[in-house]
Design a protein around this motif. Structure first.
Motif, PDB file in Angstrom:
ATOM      1  N   ASN A   1       0.333 -36.689  31.404  1.00 41.20           N
ATOM      2  CA  ASN A   1       0.875 -37.993  31.787  1.00 41.20           C
ATOM      3  C   ASN A   1       0.837 -38.907  30.558  1.00 41.20           C
ATOM      4  OD1 ASN A   1       1.451 -40.513  32.796  1.00 41.20           O
ATOM      5  ND2 ASN A   1       0.161 -40.305  34.603  1.00 41.20           N
TER       6      ASN A   1
ATOM      7  N   GLN B   1       2.312 -41.694  29.813  1.00 42.23           N
ATOM      8  CA  GLN B   1       2.165 -43.119  30.068  1.00 42.23           C
ATOM      9  C   GLN B   1       0.698 -43.486  30.263  1.00 42.23           C
ATOM     10  OE1 GLN B   1       4.501 -45.564  29.867  1.00 42.23           O
ATOM     11  NE2 GLN B   1       2.623 -46.747  30.037  1.00 42.23           N
ATOM     12  N   MET B   2       0.014 -42.668  31.049  1.00 49.24           N
ATOM     13  CA  MET B   2      -1.398 -42.904  31.305  1.00 49.24           C
ATOM     14  C   MET B   2      -2.199 -42.769  30.007  1.00 49.24           C
ATOM     15  SD  MET B   2      -4.087 -40.550  31.508  1.00 49.24           S
ATOM     16  CE  MET B   2      -5.711 -40.527  32.224  1.00 49.24           C
TER      17      MET B   2
ATOM     18  N   ALA C   1      -1.863 -45.824  27.968  1.00 51.66           N
ATOM     19  CA  ALA C   1      -2.609 -46.932  28.566  1.00 51.66           C
ATOM     20  C   ALA C   1      -4.107 -46.780  28.334  1.00 51.66           C
ATOM     21  CB  ALA C   1      -2.307 -47.033  30.060  1.00 51.66           C
ATOM     22  N   GLN C   2      -4.556 -45.545  28.109  1.00 47.07           N
ATOM     23  CA  GLN C   2      -5.981 -45.327  27.834  1.00 47.07           C
ATOM     24  C   GLN C   2      -6.252 -45.284  26.336  1.00 47.07           C
ATOM     25  OE1 GLN C   2      -8.069 -45.816  30.011  1.00 47.07           O
ATOM     26  NE2 GLN C   2      -6.890 -45.548  31.888  1.00 47.07           N
TER      27      GLN C   2
ATOM     28  N   MET D   1       6.074 -38.109  48.281  1.00 50.05           N
ATOM     29  CA  MET D   1       5.419 -38.380  47.009  1.00 50.05           C
ATOM     30  C   MET D   1       4.372 -39.488  47.102  1.00 50.05           C
ATOM     31  SD  MET D   1       6.128 -36.660  44.316  1.00 50.05           S
ATOM     32  CE  MET D   1       6.095 -37.722  42.869  1.00 50.05           C
ATOM     33  N   VAL D   2       4.752 -40.608  47.650  1.00 50.44           N
ATOM     34  CA  VAL D   2       3.869 -41.765  47.614  1.00 50.44           C
ATOM     35  C   VAL D   2       3.472 -42.141  49.031  1.00 50.44           C
ATOM     36  CG1 VAL D   2       3.641 -44.165  46.954  1.00 50.44           C
ATOM     37  CG2 VAL D   2       4.981 -42.608  45.538  1.00 50.44           C
TER      38      VAL D   2
ATOM     39  N   ARG E   1      -4.783 -51.423  32.676  1.00 50.23           N
ATOM     40  CA  ARG E   1      -3.510 -51.494  33.402  1.00 50.23           C
ATOM     41  C   ARG E   1      -3.511 -50.624  34.647  1.00 50.23           C
ATOM     42  NH1 ARG E   1       0.767 -49.690  29.154  1.00 50.23           N
ATOM     43  NH2 ARG E   1       2.282 -50.230  30.743  1.00 50.23           N
TER      44      ARG E   1
ATOM     45  N   PHE F   1      -0.514 -49.441  37.486  1.00 49.60           N
ATOM     46  CA  PHE F   1       0.940 -49.469  37.660  1.00 49.60           C
ATOM     47  C   PHE F   1       1.317 -49.470  39.139  1.00 49.60           C
ATOM     48  CE2 PHE F   1      -0.410 -46.984  34.022  1.00 49.60           C
ATOM     49  CZ  PHE F   1       0.237 -47.599  32.972  1.00 49.60           C
TER      50      PHE F   1
ATOM     51  N   ASP G   1       3.430 -47.335  40.531  1.00 44.37           N
ATOM     52  CA  ASP G   1       3.457 -45.947  40.983  1.00 44.37           C
ATOM     53  C   ASP G   1       2.063 -45.329  40.867  1.00 44.37           C
ATOM     54  OD1 ASP G   1       3.799 -43.286  41.398  1.00 44.37           O
ATOM     55  OD2 ASP G   1       5.451 -43.032  39.975  1.00 44.37           O
ATOM     56  N   PRO G   2       1.466 -44.940  41.993  1.00 41.21           N
ATOM     57  CA  PRO G   2       0.103 -44.381  41.944  1.00 41.21           C
ATOM     58  C   PRO G   2       0.008 -43.124  41.072  1.00 41.21           C
ATOM     59  CG  PRO G   2       0.784 -44.789  44.208  1.00 41.21           C
ATOM     60  CD  PRO G   2       2.001 -44.971  43.364  1.00 41.21           C
ATOM     61  N   MET G   3       1.151 -42.459  40.824  1.00 44.92           N
ATOM     62  CA  MET G   3       1.131 -41.244  40.011  1.00 44.92           C
ATOM     63  C   MET G   3       0.978 -41.566  38.526  1.00 44.92           C
ATOM     64  SD  MET G   3       1.531 -39.095  42.354  1.00 44.92           S
ATOM     65  CE  MET G   3       1.474 -39.812  43.988  1.00 44.92           C
ATOM     66  N   MET G   4       1.249 -42.819  38.163  1.00 43.24           N
ATOM     67  CA  MET G   4       1.411 -43.141  36.753  1.00 43.24           C
ATOM     68  C   MET G   4       0.105 -43.400  36.013  1.00 43.24           C
ATOM     69  SD  MET G   4       4.697 -45.272  35.896  1.00 43.24           S
ATOM     70  CE  MET G   4       4.746 -46.260  34.431  1.00 43.24           C
ATOM     71  N   GLY G   5      -0.927 -43.786  36.741  1.00 42.96           N
ATOM     72  CA  GLY G   5      -2.140 -44.229  36.055  1.00 42.96           C
ATOM     73  C   GLY G   5      -3.186 -43.163  35.846  1.00 42.96           C
TER      74      GLY G   5
END
Lengths: 305, 264
Positions: free
Chosen positions: A167, A169-170, A173-174, A297-298, B84, B86, B88-92
């Motif tokens: 991931n 993006q994650m 962010a970390q 998905m969500v 941060r 986000f 979308d729960p998948m994104m973090g």
């Protein structure tokens, strides 16, 4: 079909499979961990072979030659990584560019398209002439590589590489420099491929400028066969890598079988391509046919969240 | 703590799709401010958060954290100041990695990552304690792959990861919008608790007016790339949804255009 001839061919397939298992582990790192289809492999395997053979012909010992082959492979991976991260070239194209460029580099290293190295005159690490020994050496190399990678991908920096592939993006962010991690991952992968190229050249007794053609497909085939057959039982990272090596061995056993059935050795590329296409299609077809089973998905869990 | 000075951003400049997303944002957050951000679709709420996080470079203006100019810093470099979460729960979180591995990644935000192997027993114990506070039963699933968790659990975990290394500013970008109402309110409560306990400075985008009023000590409303309303302190406590809608019409000269905001 001659069962006996097939049985006689099997030990050679195992030895070849173990050497290609290291290539497959390299492919696993880019394809599975980094989610990056890296085609540099076709070039860097030959670079590893060329460096090894030329150094040994110049009188250097095999271990040093293999070490330099690894470094040369890493350099190839570095170039692909820079193409992709610093120059914004799409992943597949970056690999193709490196692969193409390496053809010239490999020709420069070797001086001609094929350089032989005789087992009679040189102290080779492994050779097709002594297959039981080659199997042992190949297995030792695979085990050491798996052990080192198991350790490395459990370190802070190794985990950062995995997070980058999983991931991006994650990871950003970390605070992870994802570009640097991609380059590092490509270097490790191609370093292993270079090492395998050095072993393969010694095993077959020569380095050839075409020895890497289709290497990525063989590597992918091994990764996919290993995943399909052992994915459910081998959950641990090191076991997954073992599965990949077994996948490579099985691949060469299948090839031996097909040859025994009377196919030409030049048909192998077509068969390899079809095998990989078939196995790649399986998860996709499963997904599209079995959509009723796919969860939305969500959606938050009712009980826990 | 956080300062935005005349921040401007235009997407697809000089094309038919040109969109001026931020038209000069000025915003200063004091230490401990918990600011809720509300506005219609395309108002620039998420764009503002992305500008702070450095997802792309801004066209003009300056962004400072604690007096440090981070305007030109790469996204992963300014991550050391920012937490941060986000939409979308998948994104973090990293789905294929274990829960404790995700936490360990977050624990090293802004720090050097070397060749230290594994996760120490002490670290694991710390994670267990923190997960226990979430009250989602995650403290016994440290070895589980994050992909197995529900959306709400992943969002709560992301929140924990964002605050494991105390950030200078916590950015919450509609982080409950993708969850069902019950889960959303639980995650909001957890967010509020974590922010209060750690005395964090936070910026929370929401489309829910009631949440925007209920949480935080300050509320800003955005419209067409500008901040059109900034209410804090006693005045904010007395706010109602009707009042907010009235204010919006007055400040922007148009009706508040999000059905979602009215219905929720």
């Amino acid at each position: 079909m001659d069962i006996l001839a097939f049985a006689r061919a099997l030990p050679g397939s195992v030895a070849q499979g173990l050497i290609w298992g290291i290539v497959a582990i390299g492919v696993y790192i880019t394809y599975k961990l980094l989610d990056y289809a890296d085609l540099s492999v076709d070039g860097s395997i030959c670079t590893g072979g060329a460096v090894t053979v030329m150094m040994m012909l110049a009188g250097y010992p095999a271990p040093l030659a293999l070490f330099c082959a690894t470094i040369a492979g890493m350099a190839a991976g570095f170039v692909t990584g820079i193409f992709h991260t610093a120059m914004g070239i799409p992943a597949i194209l970056s690999g193709i560019l490196t692969q193409l460029g390496l053809y010239s580099v490999n020709m420069r290293i070797m001086g001609k398209s094929n350089q032989a190295i005789s087992v009679d005159k040189f102290d080779l690490t492994l050779s097709v002439r002594y297959i039981p020994q080659a199997i042992l050496i190949g297995a030792i190399f695979c085990l050491v590589v798996i052990a080192v990678l198991y350790w490395f991908f459990g370190t802070e920096i190794g985990r950062a590489i995995r997070a980058t592939g999983n991931n991006e993006q994650m990871a950003k962010a970390q605070g992870i420099d994802t570009n640097a991690k991609k380059v590092l991952g490509l270097m490790i992968s191609n370093g292993l491929v270079g090492l395998a190229g050095g072993l393969l050249a010694q095993y077959q007794g020569n380095a050839d400028v075409n020895m890497g053609r289709g290497a990525i497909v063989i590597g992918l085939a091994a990764v996919i066969i290993g995943g399909v057959l052992f994915g459910k039982i081998f959950r641990n990272f090191s076991l997954r890598l073992v599965g990949v090596v077994i996948g490579a061995i099985l691949y060469f056993c299948v090839i031996a079988l097909v040859l025994q059935l009377g196919m030409e050795s030049t048909d192998m590329k077509l068969i390899s391509a079809l095998i990989v296409a078939l196995f790649l299609a399986v998860p996709y077809i499963k997904e599209t046919k079995g959509q009723k089973k796919v969860k939305p998905m969500v959606k938050g869990g009712e009980e826990h969240a | 703590m956080l300062e935005l000075k005349q921040v401007q951003k235009t997407f697809n400049p000089n094309t038919i799709n040109e969109r001026r997303a931020l038209k000069g944002i000025d915003l200063t957050l004091q230490e401990g401010d918990f600011v809720t951000v509300i506005g219609g679709n395309g108002a620039g709420k998420s764009t503002m958060l992305n500008a702070i996080a450095g997802v792309w470079p801004i066209d003009q203006g300056q962004i400072l954290v604690d007096g440090i100019d981070i305007t030109k810093l790469a996204q992963h470099k300014r991550a050391q100041y920012l937490g941060r979460v986000f939409q979308d729960p998948m994104m973090g979180t990293a789905a294929d990695m274990e829960l404790e591995e995700n936490l360990a990644l977050a624990k090293r935000r802004g720090q050097f990552r070397g060749l230290k192997w594994g996760i120490t027993a002490k670290e694991r114990e710390e994670y267990r304690e923190l997960l226990k506070i979430l009250d989602l039963g995650l403290e016994n699933r440290l070895k589980a792959k994050v992909g197995l968790l529900s959306g709400g659990q992943r969002q709560a975990l992301t929140l924990l990861m964002a605050t494991l290394q105390k950030p200078k500013v916590l950015l919450l970008d509609e982080h409950t919008a993708a969850l069902d109402p019950k889960t959303a309110s639980k995650v909001l409560e957890i967010s509020d608790r974590i922010i209060a306990e750690n005395r964090l400075t936070a910026l929370m985008v929401t489309h829910n007016m009631r949440d925007a009023i209920h949480y935080g000590n300050r509320l800003i409303m955005m419209n067409e790339g500008r901040i059109i309303l900034d209410i804090s302190g006693e005045e904010k406590k007395k706010l109602t949804v009707e009042h907010l809608l009235e204010q919006f019409t007055k400040a922007s000269g148009s009706e508040f255009a999000t059905d979602r905001a009215l219905l929720s």
